[in-house]
Design an enzyme around this catalytic site. Structure first.
Site, PDB file in Angstrom:
ATOM      1  N   ARG A   1      63.277  23.618  63.684  1.00 50.10           N
ATOM      2  CA  ARG A   1      63.464  25.062  63.735  1.00 50.10           C
ATOM      3  C   ARG A   1      62.437  25.798  62.867  1.00 50.10           C
ATOM      4  O   ARG A   1      61.921  26.853  63.227  1.00 50.10           O
ATOM      5  CB  ARG A   1      64.887  25.357  63.240  1.00 50.10           C
TER       6      ARG A   1
ATOM      7  N   LYS B   1      64.399  21.168  51.562  1.00 51.52           N
ATOM      8  CA  LYS B   1      63.837  21.182  52.921  1.00 51.52           C
ATOM      9  C   LYS B   1      63.600  22.620  53.399  1.00 51.52           C
ATOM     10  O   LYS B   1      62.529  22.940  53.905  1.00 51.52           O
ATOM     11  CB  LYS B   1      64.813  20.487  53.889  1.00 51.52           C
TER      12      LYS B   1
ATOM     13  N   ASP C   1      68.213  21.866  64.976  1.00 45.10           N
ATOM     14  CA  ASP C   1      69.599  21.436  65.108  1.00 45.10           C
ATOM     15  C   ASP C   1      70.345  22.163  66.213  1.00 45.10           C
ATOM     16  O   ASP C   1      70.138  23.355  66.425  1.00 45.10           O
ATOM     17  CB  ASP C   1      70.335  21.720  63.794  1.00 45.10           C
TER      18      ASP C   1
HETATM   19  C1  UD1 Z   1      68.169  28.852  58.139  1.00 41.84           C
HETATM   20  C2  UD1 Z   1      68.277  27.391  57.750  1.00 41.84           C
HETATM   21  C3  UD1 Z   1      69.575  26.783  58.241  1.00 41.84           C
HETATM   22  C4  UD1 Z   1      70.761  27.621  57.786  1.00 41.84           C
HETATM   23  C5  UD1 Z   1      70.559  29.094  58.170  1.00 41.84           C
HETATM   24  C6  UD1 Z   1      71.649  30.013  57.627  1.00 41.84           C
HETATM   25  C7  UD1 Z   1      65.975  26.674  57.778  1.00 41.84           C
HETATM   26  C8  UD1 Z   1      64.941  25.825  58.416  1.00 41.84           C
HETATM   27  N1  UD1 Z   1      67.172  26.647  58.334  1.00 41.84           N
HETATM   28  O1  UD1 Z   1      68.116  28.900  59.567  1.00 41.84           O
HETATM   29  O2  UD1 Z   1      69.686  25.465  57.705  1.00 41.84           O
HETATM   30  O3  UD1 Z   1      71.934  27.138  58.403  1.00 41.84           O
HETATM   31  O4  UD1 Z   1      69.290  29.562  57.647  1.00 41.84           O
HETATM   32  O5  UD1 Z   1      71.749  29.878  56.267  1.00 41.84           O
HETATM   33  O6  UD1 Z   1      65.747  27.313  56.767  1.00 41.84           O
HETATM   34  N2  UD1 Z   1      69.951  35.411  64.306  1.00 41.84           N
HETATM   35  C9  UD1 Z   1      69.820  36.309  65.349  1.00 41.84           C
HETATM   36  N3  UD1 Z   1      68.571  36.787  65.628  1.00 41.84           N
HETATM   37  C10 UD1 Z   1      67.457  36.430  64.918  1.00 41.84           C
HETATM   38  C11 UD1 Z   1      67.611  35.490  63.864  1.00 41.84           C
HETATM   39  C12 UD1 Z   1      68.869  35.011  63.574  1.00 41.84           C
HETATM   40  O7  UD1 Z   1      70.793  36.677  65.993  1.00 41.84           O
HETATM   41  O8  UD1 Z   1      66.355  36.923  65.225  1.00 41.84           O
HETATM   42  C13 UD1 Z   1      71.310  34.897  63.972  1.00 41.84           C
HETATM   43  C14 UD1 Z   1      71.452  33.401  64.224  1.00 41.84           C
HETATM   44  O9  UD1 Z   1      71.817  33.142  65.560  1.00 41.84           O
HETATM   45  C15 UD1 Z   1      72.555  33.032  63.246  1.00 41.84           C
HETATM   46  C16 UD1 Z   1      72.303  33.983  62.077  1.00 41.84           C
HETATM   47  O10 UD1 Z   1      71.501  35.037  62.573  1.00 41.84           O
HETATM   48  O11 UD1 Z   1      73.818  33.331  63.777  1.00 41.84           O
HETATM   49  C17 UD1 Z   1      71.621  33.324  60.879  1.00 41.84           C
HETATM   50  O12 UD1 Z   1      70.392  32.792  61.252  1.00 41.84           O
HETATM   51  P1  UD1 Z   1      69.181  32.629  60.222  1.00 41.84           P
HETATM   52  O13 UD1 Z   1      69.613  33.069  58.858  1.00 41.84           O
HETATM   53  O14 UD1 Z   1      67.999  33.274  60.820  1.00 41.84           O
HETATM   54  O15 UD1 Z   1      68.998  31.069  60.202  1.00 41.84           O
HETATM   55  P2  UD1 Z   1      67.675  30.213  60.300  1.00 41.84           P
HETATM   56  O16 UD1 Z   1      66.587  30.881  59.523  1.00 41.84           O
HETATM   57  O17 UD1 Z   1      67.406  29.856  61.709  1.00 41.84           O
END
Ligand code: UD1
Length: 430
Positions: free
Chosen positions: A93, A23, A117
């Site tokens: 997301r 996914k 989520d």
């Molecule tokens: C992706 C996955 C999700 C997984 C996550 C971490 C998808 C659709 N989802 O989510 O299933 O749990 O990776 O492995 O691929 N953050 C910030 N600022 C930003 C971006 C992120 O503070 O601009 C923080 C988030 O709040 C979180 C952390 O960084 O605490 C990790 O987020 P990120 O790796 O970006 O997760 P997603 O890409 O949203």
């Protein structure tokens, strides 16, 4: 109608289960198709709710999307709209991943803030800062991310945290920027490698996939490609935990076991026999009650936050006490409240949880708060006495193709039940 699952406790899962495309890869690969005019074909697509939702997002900017079985064909026109704002954006997301490709291709994007989520705060600051470094302006206006540039240029970008989504968005803008971009502290997830492979197949020049430093030489245009999505390691790991929790014997195919090295090592420490089959699959045999192990979630190659609910569920039925530390999404411990309804002996303190294994869980109505929490509750229900009702199962449908058929193939009984919404479980509690 409202739906729930009836999960019959006492199953021991035995047999083989096949896993299809990831996914968290396919949704980004679909977004990458925006970068090239023409028809991109993506194979090994999982048949989950998020794929048609992402297709709607792509249609909203002018693409044609056909899905047939496990193949998605995305036809991207010469003239794309820069405005992605559809009801589908609020439901997943990954929809935010159209931001990078739109900025790369059109130098302008208006993208509604994504849903997805409820696992904790999910800001976009790193996505926006990365685009700014490439020469774009970026602001949040009226519920949308608005980004614009006269031209994009290469840049040195350091991420505060190896964010999966920020790495993907910056990559997909940088492939069409003028000059060289270096993304440091980049995410190293297998799904990032899959995206880099596909972008390179489309004519991009990216080096360092799978390491913390990605180097992108911008090119003028990209062309469509055909790509096979990597197997879903999170779904594969779900079956690995299911085998361990139910003291079963499950062979999982379609997933590269090296994407799960740490997970399989944890299950080995918990007492499972693990056999791996090159890059094609693995077997988990658990004879006897699992022993407690500690888990710490971290970006890849650390233990995935998406698997934290399974770590909690396994610990709840293991012998001994486990400490689980959540370092990525603080709200994921909400799942523990539902586990306590099932009789788990667990408590949280900040981003740590202590789980003391109990001999038996006991069935109860429980509510899924996200995809993995939902699947975790089903696995816990398999280890509970009686029939556990799991509610809000639409979350599970977003991420697990053929979930009930797979469970039934492994010998478990889980039924999908349509219910009169006026008579949902828990109504009697006031
Ligand atoms: C992706 C996955 C999700 C997984 C996550 C971490 C998808 C659709 N989802 O989510 O299933 O749990 O990776 O492995 O691929 N953050 C910030 N600022 C930003 C971006 C992120 O503070 O601009 C923080 C988030 O709040 C979180 C952390 O960084 O605490 C990790 O987020 P990120 O790796 O970006 O997760 P997603 O890409 O949203």
């Amino acid at each position: 109608m409202s739906e729930h699952f009836d999960v019959y406790g006492g199953a021991r899962l035995v047999g083989e289960v096949g896993v299809v495309g990831a996914k968290n890869s396919v949704l980004k690969l679909m977004a990458a198709a925006l970068l090239a005019e023409g028809t991109t074909t993506i194979r090994n697509c999982p048949q989950i709710l998020d794929v048609p939702l992402m297709a709607d997002v792509l249609r909203s900017v002018g693409c044609e999307v056909d899905t047939e079985g496990d193949v998605a064909r995305i036809t991207t026109p010469a003239e794309l709209s820069h405005h992605a704002d559809t009801a589908a954006m609020g439901k997943l997301r990954a929809s935010v991943c159209v931001l990078g490709p739109l900025v790369g291709r059109l130098k302008k994007a208006v993208v509604a803030l994504p849903g997805g989520d409820a696992i904790g705060s999910r800001p976009l600051d790193m996505h926006q800062n990365g685009l700014r470094k490439l020469g774009a302006t970026s602001a949040i206006e009226h519920g949308c991310v608005v980004a614009e540039a006269d031209r994009l240029h290469g840049a040195q970008i350091w991420l505060d945290f190896p964010s999966v989504g920020a790495t993907e968005n910056i990559l997909m803008a940088a492939v069409l920027a003028e000059g060289t971009t270096v993304i440091d502290n980049a995410a190293r997830e297998p799904e990032i490698i899959d995206l880099c492979v596909m972008l390179n197949e489309m004519g991009a020049h990216i080096e360092g996939a799978g390491t913390s430093t990605l180097t992108v030489e911008g090119v003028e245009t990209l062309h469509p490609t055909e790509h096979h999505v990597i197997g879903d390691r999170i779904v594969g790991a779900t079956w690995a935990f299911a085998a361990a929790m139910t003291q079963g014997d499950v062979t999982v195919t379609g997933v590269n076991p090296h994407h799960l090295d740490l997970v399989l090592e944890k299950l080995r420490l918990a007492g499972a026999e693990i056999t791996t089959f090159d890059d094609k699959g693995f077997r988990v045999e658990m004879l006897g009650r699992p022993r407690s192990v500690d888990f710490v979630t971290l970006p890849y190659p650390g233990f995935a936050t998406d698997l934290q609910p399974f770590a909690v569920a396994l610990s709840a039925v293991s012998e001994g006490t486990s400490m689980i530390t959540e370092n990525v999404y603080e709200a994921r411990f909400r799942f523990i409240e539902e586990m306590i309804r099932l009789g788990a002996d667990a408590r949280t303190d900040g981003h740590h949880a202590v789980v003391r294994g109990v001999d038996k869980l006991s069935s109860a109505p429980v509510w899924a708060s996200d995809i993995r929490a939902g699947a975790g509750l089903v696995l816990a229900g398999l280890c509970a006495e009686g029939v556990t009702q799991v509610w809000d199962v639409f979350h599970i449908d977003r991420g697990y193709p053929d979930f009930l058929a797979n469970l039934s193939g492994l010998g478990a009984r889980v039924d999908r039940v349509d219910t009169d919404p006026d008579r949902v479980a828990g109504d009697e509690a006031v």
